[in-house]
Design an enzyme around this catalytic site. Structure first.
Site, PDB file in Angstrom:
ATOM      1  N   GLU A 443     -12.113  -0.531  30.987  1.00 15.05           N
ATOM      2  CA  GLU A 443     -12.873  -1.772  30.884  1.00 15.05           C
ATOM      3  C   GLU A 443     -14.356  -1.496  31.154  1.00 15.05           C
ATOM      4  O   GLU A 443     -14.724  -1.036  32.231  1.00 15.05           O
ATOM      5  CB  GLU A 443     -12.303  -2.742  31.932  1.00 15.05           C
ATOM      6  CG  GLU A 443     -13.159  -3.937  32.225  1.00 15.05           C
ATOM      7  CD  GLU A 443     -12.663  -4.711  33.461  1.00 15.05           C
ATOM      8  OE1 GLU A 443     -11.610  -4.348  34.033  1.00 15.05           O
ATOM      9  OE2 GLU A 443     -13.343  -5.661  33.841  1.00 15.05           O
ATOM     10  N   ASP A 516     -10.490  -3.253  36.349  1.00 12.45           N
ATOM     11  CA  ASP A 516     -10.815  -3.561  37.742  1.00 12.45           C
ATOM     12  C   ASP A 516      -9.619  -4.137  38.485  1.00 12.45           C
ATOM     13  O   ASP A 516      -8.736  -4.742  37.894  1.00 12.45           O
ATOM     14  CB  ASP A 516     -11.951  -4.592  37.795  1.00 12.45           C
ATOM     15  CG  ASP A 516     -13.295  -3.932  37.526  1.00 12.45           C
ATOM     16  OD1 ASP A 516     -13.364  -2.692  37.624  1.00 12.45           O
ATOM     17  OD2 ASP A 516     -14.255  -4.653  37.203  1.00 12.45           O
ATOM     18  N   ASP A 518      -9.484  -6.705  40.160  1.00 13.24           N
ATOM     19  CA  ASP A 518      -9.688  -8.126  40.476  1.00 13.24           C
ATOM     20  C   ASP A 518      -9.076  -9.023  39.396  1.00 13.24           C
ATOM     21  O   ASP A 518      -8.381  -8.553  38.500  1.00 13.24           O
ATOM     22  CB  ASP A 518     -11.187  -8.420  40.639  1.00 13.24           C
ATOM     23  CG  ASP A 518     -11.950  -8.064  39.361  1.00 13.24           C
ATOM     24  OD1 ASP A 518     -11.290  -7.811  38.331  1.00 13.24           O
ATOM     25  OD2 ASP A 518     -13.192  -8.032  39.411  1.00 13.24           O
ATOM     26  N   ASP A 520     -10.404 -10.771  36.912  1.00 16.20           N
ATOM     27  CA  ASP A 520     -10.846 -10.487  35.555  1.00 16.20           C
ATOM     28  C   ASP A 520     -10.158  -9.251  35.005  1.00 16.20           C
ATOM     29  O   ASP A 520      -9.750  -9.207  33.850  1.00 16.20           O
ATOM     30  CB  ASP A 520     -12.367 -10.250  35.534  1.00 16.20           C
ATOM     31  CG  ASP A 520     -13.093 -11.521  35.141  1.00 16.20           C
ATOM     32  OD1 ASP A 520     -12.396 -12.482  34.745  1.00 16.20           O
ATOM     33  OD2 ASP A 520     -14.336 -11.551  35.249  1.00 16.20           O
TER      34      ASP A 520
END
Ligand code: 1YM
Length: 653
Positions: A443, A516, A518, A520
């Site tokens: 990403e 990541d 998280d 997102d």
């Protein structure tokens, strides 16, 4: 077997022979239930429930109750005829109940007239469950009385079958505790069982399954409970599978057929189908109520029957002219949701997981059943048939356009890159041998940069992806290839896309999604997994797709460095550390913030990292989750993702 002094008085020589059979099960449990992991554990429950399901299929039971208890014991009860309680004809002096519970038998059933239809993957019978249980109690209501018998330590009778009070009702109840000494885990997954019971209720008419879980605190008075019963059988199943999709015609297509051969063996098939607006093919097949995830001869028969009757209809309605080529099987399957359920007295399963039907006679049987039944339905519903054929024609045109687009994309990328056909932003690995190589889908460009510096350049390739991947739930192959990121993934993998995929041509051994830690990141991961679900499904089926587990924290104890994936792991790391050094915790905001060294140590180094392999175990459920999520509103999706963030296994179902 316990020493003679510990055996109950009721032991006879024939019991001893019998128990030798059960000891064989304890010595090699894998041979009977597949494994001693969680799948084997669930198998025990299915084995008992399948007996009750057989009783429902035979027309005697209408209700099954399944209960999970805090001591990891399981109770299954049905309102069928009850296992016969009289003396067994084959084993004189022993009740049939005891024979059923202690005597190994390949088909699972004997002494009764009917054949064993449900189950099927192993179909080993209730005695195997007894052999692998710490204790098991059976209660039968039959012939005007209640009867009970107890077993312990792997199937040893504690006493004889006892006659209890009078009763007018009938049925069988089995309560057992899987043996901790045998199983790696005794924690049953409610979700896995619930999914199976729900499927069963769609496929068995007039059956209600009540499932309760008493394992949570305070559950003894107020357990979790769900009831599965489908008034309209497979039509309800299709309605559920299509619940987040818009059907293009009103009625669910149903067809069925049954046949008994001279040798007494029988087979029957029931098919339900409905086309929807999406481009996805969602065909689920079952043999004797068990999901055949890898298809087999019944699915092949369904596909050929479908193709021939639909092509016939296309000519009848002039959608195909005399000079036109037939539509291909793929054209008919775009947007098709179907359930194929066959019942067989003698199913043969193939493959390591035994999830593929092998009986050759089934193919022709299902093909003619579908050709005839579907043909008749199409004749009787001209308006709906035309709507379906319009969709098929669109699919066929899109498929031809996609092929052109793909060829074009290939040629274009040849011009773009020095490497033949590869996207410019791919940083490839050097090893010419694909075994052992890995493609990281990363990403963001900055994380991509760190990954490029961190990687082992011999075996690890990096493809940085920009922004959120396209949501492909309602996208055709042609449209998806217009998206630069998806086109780059397809060109890099080199194995084709959609129906024209050949997994053996994939350029890497593994694909690793690196995003990541998280919310997102998990959204991106979900979208990418959907791309694989829809367009590169064989890569998932063959276990090539993985998710990396980047850490959220780094903890330093003096010169020692440890990584933690989430808050729970952080707590464990800090609590578990021995020594005087103080813990210094830092939190990574994203992959881009990590140094190459940190990224290598924590996430990419094969010797120290952990990867999660993504499989599509329960294809039906995964399909539903993906489409629910992808079809849902942005808000609903965000909520769902933040609730499930970090848990990539939601697609591992
Ligand atoms: C909770 C588990 O085992 N139910 C059950 C089992 C049997 C029968 C009914 C049954 C079958 C037949 C005749 C027959 C079984 N019977 C046998 C055997 N529930 C559960 N309910 N009468 C009753 O198949 O003809 C094995 S299982 F062999 F004794 F007939």
């Amino acid at each position: 077997m316990p020493p003679a002094k510990d055996r109950p008085k009721s032991y006879t020589e024939s019991d001893i022979r019998v128990l030798e059979g059960l000891d064989a099960v304890r010595q090699r449990p894998g041979m009977y239930i597949g494994s001693t992991g969680v799948d084997g554990l669930h198998h025990l429950v299915y084995e008992i429930v399948d007996n009750s399901v057989d009783e429902a299929l035979a027309g005697f039971a209408t209700r099954i109750e399944v209960e999970l208890y805090p001591d990891d014991s399981v109770l299954v009860a049905d309102n069928g005829r009850g296992i016969p309680v009289g003396e067994n004809a084959q084993y004189k002096g022993t009740s049939t109940v005891e024979v059923v519970l202690t005597k190994l038998h390949a088909g699972g059933k004997f002494g009764g007239g009917g054949y064993h239809v449900s189950g099927g993957l192993h179909g080993v019978g209730i005695s195997v469950v007894n052999a692998l249980s710490e204790w098991l109690n059976v209660e039968v209501r039959r012939d005007g009385f209640e009867w009970r018998q107890a077993f312990k330590d792997g199937g040893h009778p504690v006493g004889l079958l006892e006659k209890g009070s009078r009763t007018k009702s009938t049925g069988t109840l089995v309560h057992f505790r899987p043996d901790e000494a045998i199983f790696e885990t005794t924690e049953i997954s409610r979700k896995t069982l619930a999914e199976r019971f729900r499927e069963t209720s769609f496929l068995v008419p007039n059956l209600q399954i009540v499932f309760r879980d008493f394992r949570e605190e305070d559950a003894d008075t107020n357990p979790w409970e769900e009831t599965y019963a489908a008034k309209n059988g497979m039509v309800d199943f299709i309605a559920l599978l299509n619940s987040t999709r818009k059907p293009i015609h009103r009625h669910v297509i149903l067809c069925s057929s049954a046949r008994t051969s001279d040798d007494g063996s029988s087979m029957s098939v029931e098919v339900a189908a409905q086309w929807n607006e999406t481009f996805n093919d969602s065909v689920h097949s079952f043999v004797n109520v068990v999901n055949t995830k890898h298809g087999g001869t019944h699915e092949e028969g369904f596909r050929t029957g479908l193709t021939s009757s639909m092509n016939k209809a296309a000519r009848k309605y002039g959608v195909l002219k005399d000079s036109d080529e037939n539509f291909s099987g793929d054209d008919f399957r775009e947007g098709l949701t179907a359930v194929v359920s066959v019942m067989l007295s003698n199913p043969q399963f193939e493959g390591q997981t035994k999830a593929k039907l092998g009986n050759t006679e089934v193919k022709g049987f299902v093909r003619s059943a579908v050709a005839e039944g579907l043909g008749a339905w199409l004749d009787a519903h001209p308006a709906e048939t035309k709507a379906i054929l319009k969709k098929v024609k669109d699919a066929s045109q899109a498929r031809k356009a996609a092929k052109k687009a793909r060829d074009l994309a290939r040629r274009k990328s040849v011009l773009d890159s020095a490497d033949a056909g590869l996207p410019g932003k791919l940083v490839d690995c050097q090893s010419p041998d694909r075994a052992g190589t890995e493609l990281f889908l990363v990403e963001g460009d900055s994380a991509g940069g760190s990954a490029v510096n961190a990687r082992d350049r011999n075996t690890q390739a990096i493809l940085p992806l920009r922004g959120k991947p396209l949501n492909v739930e309602r996208t055709s192959v042609a449209k998806a290839l217009e998206n630069a990121e998806i086109a780059a993934i397809a060109a890099t993998l080199g194995c084709g896309i959609g129906s024209e995929i050949d997994a053996s041509e994939m350029r890497y051994g593994r694909i690793v999604i690196l995003s990541d830690a998280d919310v997102d990141g998990s959204h991106i991961r979900t979208l990418l997994l959907t791309v694989f679900m829809r367009f590169f499904r064989p890569l998932l089926d063959e276990g090539h797709v993985y998710v990396a587990q980047p850490p959220l924290y780094q903890v330093r104890f003096g010169s020692e460095k440890v990584y933690a994936r989430d808050d729970a792991e952080l707590e464990a790391v800090v609590a578990g550390h021995k020594g005087n050094a103080k813990a210094v915790v830092s939190r990574f905001k994203g992959l881009g913030e990590m140094s190459s060294e940190q990224l290598w140590e924590s996430t990419m180094n094969p010797a120290t990292r952990s990867l999660v392999r993504i499989t599509v175990e329960e294809a039906a459920l995964a399909d539903e989750v993906v489409s629910k999520l992808m079809g849902a509103s942005v808000e609903a999706r965000k909520d769902w993702i933040s609730e499930n963030a970090g848990d990539v296994r939601f697609l591992d179902i």
